[in-house]
Design a protein around this motif. Sequence first.
Motif: not given
Length: 92
Positions: A57, A59-60, A76, A78-80
């Motif tokens: 993932s 993400n995060n 991306c 949804d990448c945080r």
Amino acid sequence: MISSLKITVLVENTAGRRGLLGEHGLSFLIEADNSRILFDTGQGMTLIHNGDILGVSLNNLDAIAFLWHELKSIDCRDCRVGTIFEIESIGK
């Protein structure tokens, strides 16, 4: 001191496993203790695809480190990302 370290190659010139795609460039996901750092993005065309195949993932993330001077972008949404910074390449 780092107690655990995992480095996953996401982008590289060759694809070493069925389903993965190779492209010119590099991208590593570095996981050290509780930190997740994406080191470069390659050219950006295979990063998300290879991550999906490897079950990684994006993400995060705590940081994204870019190897080259120019700004790179990845699709991306949804990448945080907590931090974005650049590392100057040596010998360029």
